[in-house]
Design a protein around this motif. Structure first.
Motif, short mmCIF file in Angstrom:
data_model
loop_
_atom_site.label_atom_id
_atom_site.label_comp_id
_atom_site.label_asym_id
_atom_site.label_seq_id
_atom_site.Cartn_x
_atom_site.Cartn_y
_atom_site.Cartn_z
N ASP A 195 65.01 -118.71 -14.28
CA ASP A 195 66.95 -118.46 -14.35
C ASP A 195 67.59 -117.56 -14.98
O ASP A 195 68.27 -117.60 -13.50
N VAL A 196 67.09 -116.39 -14.68
CA VAL A 196 68.05 -115.17 -14.83
C VAL A 196 67.51 -114.61 -13.62
O VAL A 196 69.01 -113.91 -13.16
N LEU A 197 66.49 -114.39 -12.84
CA LEU A 197 66.37 -114.51 -11.03
C LEU A 197 67.98 -115.23 -10.32
O LEU A 197 68.42 -115.24 -9.66
N ALA A 239 78.08 -112.91 -10.05
CA ALA A 239 76.58 -114.11 -9.82
C ALA A 239 77.20 -114.57 -11.70
O ALA A 239 78.13 -114.70 -12.24
N SER A 240 76.41 -115.58 -11.97
CA SER A 240 76.65 -116.25 -12.79
C SER A 240 75.82 -116.54 -13.96
O SER A 240 76.21 -117.05 -15.23
N LEU A 241 75.70 -114.39 -14.29
CA LEU A 241 75.56 -114.30 -15.20
C LEU A 241 75.28 -112.64 -15.31
O LEU A 241 74.77 -111.92 -14.48
N GLN A 269 57.82 -109.98 -15.78
CA GLN A 269 57.89 -111.59 -15.00
C GLN A 269 59.47 -111.81 -14.46
O GLN A 269 59.70 -112.16 -13.21
N LEU A 270 60.01 -110.40 -14.63
CA LEU A 270 61.24 -110.12 -14.24
C LEU A 270 61.23 -109.52 -13.20
O LEU A 270 62.01 -109.20 -11.99
#
Length: 690
Positions: A178-180, A222-224, A688-689
Motif C-alpha cells: 500500500d505504501v509503495l 501523491a496519496s501518502l 520490503q519497502l
C-alpha cells in the motif's frame, strides 16, 4: 556470499556465543517441549509461548527441535513488540535475543548444544516443515512457496532471514504494498498557482530551508505523505496549512471530505484544537480569499482510529475495510508513532485509492505498545532526506526551496517513500532547557543530559536519586520549588464548586472544564505498571497522600475527584482505550457521579456505573501519555527496570513536559543507563519497502 563461506561464518558466530560451557551445565531432557514448558514455569517464557510450540507439535508430529524453539521464541518476541524473529541473531546470540536472567544461561547453553550449529542447518530444519511457508527477497530474484495457510513464514533475505507468525508477515506485506502504491501514484500538480498559494501561506524564510513549506508541496504529489519531527516543530501547524492549500487548489473545494484522527482520544482532541487555532489564524490573515471558517466546520470532530474504522466490541473486526471503504478525500493522522502494524494495515486498507493520507508523528518517540514500529520504519531515510533530482526540481519550482546537497541522494539508492517523507527540523517551542535535555537524550549524550540537570538553577529541571516511598506522592501534593503545578490545583476546585454549579448547566460545565484543565497541569509518568515505582503502587500512594492532606475523601471505588483512564474500547459508550477523565458530581444530585472527558472545548460524560474498564490515573505509563502535554511532568525510573529503560522512553517522558520536568531515579545512574540503551524492534517492513 558462498554457502561454504556462510557456513563457516555462522559456525564462528555460534562458537563465539557459546564458547565457554560450564562444567556443571545441567543435562536436559531430550524433548524440547519439556524444556520450553519448564522455562515458562520459571517465567523466562510466557505460557502462551510454550503452548504455541506444543500446538506446532500437534500439527506436525515430526516438527524439529529447531522449529519448536523458534516458534516459542518468536511468540515471546511478538509479546515484546517485535513483528518477527531475526534468525541469524537467534543462532549466534540467543542470550541477547532472549535477554534472560543469569540463572537461565546454563540451561540455555545446554539446549543450544542440541540444536543446529549454524544458520544454514537451522534454516534447513525450518524449510522442511509443512508448517513453514518459505519466501525470500533478494535484490535480483525472489522465491515464494505456495500459500497453503502455513502458520509460519520464513521471509527476509538470504543475508537477513526472518521468521514470522503468518498474520504479521501478511500485515507487513500489505502495508509495504500500500505504501509503495500510494507514494508512486502521481497526483497532477499545477505548479504556478500552487507556488503562489504557498508563498501566501508561509512567511519568507530567508536562506533557511522551510521544511514545513516543503512538506505541504510534496503532499500534493501523491496519496501518502509522512511528516515527522520533534515537539514544537509544527507538525499540526503544517497540516493546517496543507488543508488550506488543498482547499485553495481543489476544483470543487466545497465537496472535499476531511477526517482527523489519532490513536487516542486525547491526541485526537489536541489535533482538532491545533488545526482549528491554525486555520483561524490563517482565516484572519487571508481575509475573504478563502472561506476557511465554513471549511473548518465541515470537518467534524477528530476521532480515535478505532472510532474512525468502526471498531466493534469484543472483536478485531472493523466496519471499514477493503470491502467497505471510508468516505473521505483527506485523512490526517497525528501521533503516528503509536500506530501498531495491524492498525496501520487496517487503516491503509480502508482508504480509497485516490484519497490522501498524511501521517504526523515523532519518529524518535516510543513505538506502539503492540507489535510493530511502523513510523520508525517509514522514516528510516527522514534524517538524511535522500531526495532524487525530480524532487529537488519540484521543491524549487513549487516552493522556491533549494535543497542542500546533504539531503540529496548520492546514487540510485532512494525510494518513492523517501520522496514523500519530510522531517521538520526547527523547534519553535523546545528551545529552552527542556528542549536541550530532550536533544541530549535523543542523541545519546548522557553526560550532557546529566550536566543540564545538575547545573540548572531556574527550577525547570530537577532530579532526585535514592528517593523515599514518599517522594512522588509529596510532589503530587505540594509540587516543588520552581515547579508548583501539582494535583492540589484541581482538587481545590473539586472541593469548592460554585454555589449554583449543581443547578445551572452552564455554570456546571464551566466548573467541570476548569477542573479538567487544572488536572492536566501535572502528571506522574512511570516506566512500568508493577513494583514499588510502577503505576499500581504509586496511584495508591498518591491517593493516600492526597487524602491525608485533606484534598480528597475516598469513599469506596468511586469518589469525587478520582481521575481514571479507560483501558478498553467501548464504542457504544463513546470511550476508548487511553481516554482520561475525572469523576465529578452531575447537575441533578451531588451523589450522582459521572466521569467527564474534555475533547478540545467539548465535554462528554459517562455514569460511573457504566465504566467497567478503567484504572486510577494519578500515575500513568509513558506509553499511555503519548499525545499529551503537562505543565509539570515527573518521570519515575524504577530500580530493577533495566529491560524497559530506554532512550526512547526517557525522550518521550521529557517531551511531555511544557514548563517543568522532574526526574525521580530509583538509584543514581539510571538516566545514564537508559540513554545508553536504544530500543530496536525486529521488523522486516524496511526490507520490503526497498
Amino acid at each position: 556470499m558462498s554457502a561454504s563461506t556462510q557456513d563457516s561464518s555462522d559456525a564462528a558466530m555460534n562458537e563465539s556465543a557459546l564458547q565457554i560451557i560450564p562444567e556443571n551445565t545441567p543435562a536436559l531432557p531430550a524433548d524440547p517441549l519439556t524444556i520450553l514448558h519448564g522455562w515458562a514455569e520459571n517465567g523466562w517464557l510466557r505460557r502462551l509461548d510454550s503452548a504455541l510450540a506444543a500446538f506446532m507439535r500437534e500439527l506436525d508430529s515430526s516438527a524439529t527441535p529447531a522449529l519448536l524453539v523458534s516458534t516459542a521464541v518468536l511468540a515471546q518476541m511478538e509479546g515484546r513488540g517485535h513483528t518477527c524473529l531475526p534468525l541469524r541473531r537467534l543462532v549466534a546470540q540467543p542470550d541477547e535475543i532472549l535477554a534472560w536472567p543469569q540463572a537461565a544461561h546454563k540451561e540455555l547453553t545446554a539446549l543450544w548444544l542440541t540444536l543446529p550449529g549454524n544458520l544454514s542447518d537451522w534454516l534447513s530444519a525450518l524449510r522442511t516443515s509443512p508448517l513453514v511457508r518459505s519466501i525470500t527477497l533478494n535484490p535480483s530474484s525472489s522465491h515464494e512457496e505456495t500459500d497453503r495457510g502455513q502458520p509460519l513464514v520464513l521471509g527476509g533475505t538470504t543475508d537477513e532471514p526472518l521468521l514470522y507468525l503468518r498474520r504479521y508477515w501478511l500485515h507487513e506485506r500489505q502495508v509495504s504494498c500500500d505504501v509503495l502504491q500510494r507514494t508512486t501514484a502521481v497526483h497532477p500538480v499545477d505548479e504556478a498557482p500552487v507556488r503562489r498559494w504557498l508563498d501566501r501561506l508561509f512567511d519568507p524564510s530567508g536562506n533557511e530551508v522551510d521544511w514545513q513549506k516543503l512538506a505541504c508541496a510534496v503532499a500534493l504529489r501523491a496519496s501518502l505523505t509522512v511528516i515527522t519531527g520533534g515537539p514544537g516543530t509544527g507538525k499540526t501547524y503544517t497540516a493546517a496549512r496543507l488543508l488550506a492549500l488543498l482547499f485553495a487548489t481543489h476544483a470543487e473545494p466545497e465537496r472535499l471530505r476531511v477526517a482527523l484522527a489519532a490513536p487516542t482520544g486525547k491526541a485526537a482532541a489536541r489535533l482538532r484544537q491545533s488545526i482549528d487555532v491554525s486555520l483561524q489564524e490563517l482565516s484572519r490573515r487571508l481575509g475573504n480569499e478563502l472561506d476557511l471558517e465554513t471549511f473548518t466546520r465541515r470537518m467534524g470532530a477528530a476521532r480515535t482510529l478505532h472510532s474512525l474504522l468502526g471498531a466493534r466490541p469484543d472483536t478485531r473486526q472493523l466496519r471499514f475495510n477493503a470491502s467497505h471503504l471510508l468516505d473521505i478525500d483527506i485523512l490526517i493522522v497525528d501521533e503516528a508513532s503509536m500506530i501498531h502494524l495491524e492498525m496501520m494495515a487496517a487503516l491503509l486498507q480502508a482508504m480509497p485509492a485516490g484519497a490522501r493520507i498524511i501521517l504526523l508523528g515523532d519518529k524518535d518517540q516510543l513505538a506502539s505498545v503492540e507489535a510493530g514500529a511502523v513510523l520508525g520504519d517509514l522514516c528510516r531515510d527522514a534524517l538524511h532526506g535522500h531526495y532524487d533530482p525530480e524532487t529537488a526540481r519540484y521543491a524549487k519550482a513549487v516552493a522556491g526551496i533549494t535543497l542542500p546537497r546533504e539531503f540529496l541522494a548520492d546514487d540510485a539508492k532512494t525510494t518513492p517513500l523517501a520522496q514523500q517523507t519530510v522531517m521538520l527540523r526547527k523547534s519553535r517551542r523546545f528551545g529552552g532547557l527542556i528542549g536541550q535535555l530532550a536533544w541530549a537524550v535523543n542523541n545519546g549524550n548522557a553526560e550532557l543530559a546529566r550536566q543540564l540537570i545538575a547545573r540548572d538553577t531556574t527550577g525547570i529541571l530537577q532530579t532526585t536519586s535514592h528517593p523515599t516511598a514518599g517522594t512522588a506522592p509529596d510532589l503530587a501534593v505540594h509540587g516543588r520549588p520552581g515547579a508548583p503545578a501539582c494535583y492540589a490545583d484541581y482538587l481545590r476546585l473539586v472541593r469548592s464548586p460554585p454555589r449554583d454549579a449543581m443547578t445551572h448547566a452552564d455554570h456546571h460545565e464551566s466548573w467541570v472544564k476548569s477542573v479538567l484543565l487544572a488536572f492536566e497541569r501535572f502528571r506522574i509518568l512511570c516506566a512500568v505498571h508493577e513494583g514499588d515505582w510502577g503505576t499500581e503502587s504509586l496511584n495508591a500512594a498518591v491517593q493516600q497522600a492526597l487524602a491525608a492532606a485533606g484534598l480528597l475523601k475516598p469513599a469506596g471505588e468511586w469518589f469525587a475527584g478520582r481521575p481514571v483512564m479507560v483501558t478498553r474500547n467501548d464504542p457504544e459508550l463513546g470511550v476508548f482505550n487511553g481516554d482520561v477523565g475525572v469523576a465529578l458530581p452531575g447537575t441533578r444530585a451531588y451523589s450522582a457521579l459521572r466521569v467527564y472527558f474534555l475533547d478540545g472545548d467539548r465535554l462528554r460524560s459517562v455514569g460511573v456505573s457504566r465504566l467497567a474498564h478503567v484504572e486510577t490515573a494519578f500515575a500513568m505509563t509513558v506509553h499511555k501519555s503519548q499525545g499529551s502535554e503537562f505543565l509539570h511532568t515527573a518521570l519515575v525510573l524504577p530500580l530493577g527496570g533495566a529491560k524497559v529503560l530506554t532512550r526512547e522512553l526517557v525522550y518521550t517522558g521529557i517531551t511531555r513536559a511544557r514548563e517543568n520536568f522532574t526526574l525521580i531515579e530509583g538509584q543514581a545512574g539510571l538516566l545514564h543507563q537508559a540513554i545508553e540503551q536504544q530500543s530496536q524492534r525486529a521488523s522486516g517492513l524496511g526490507l520490503q519497502l526497498g
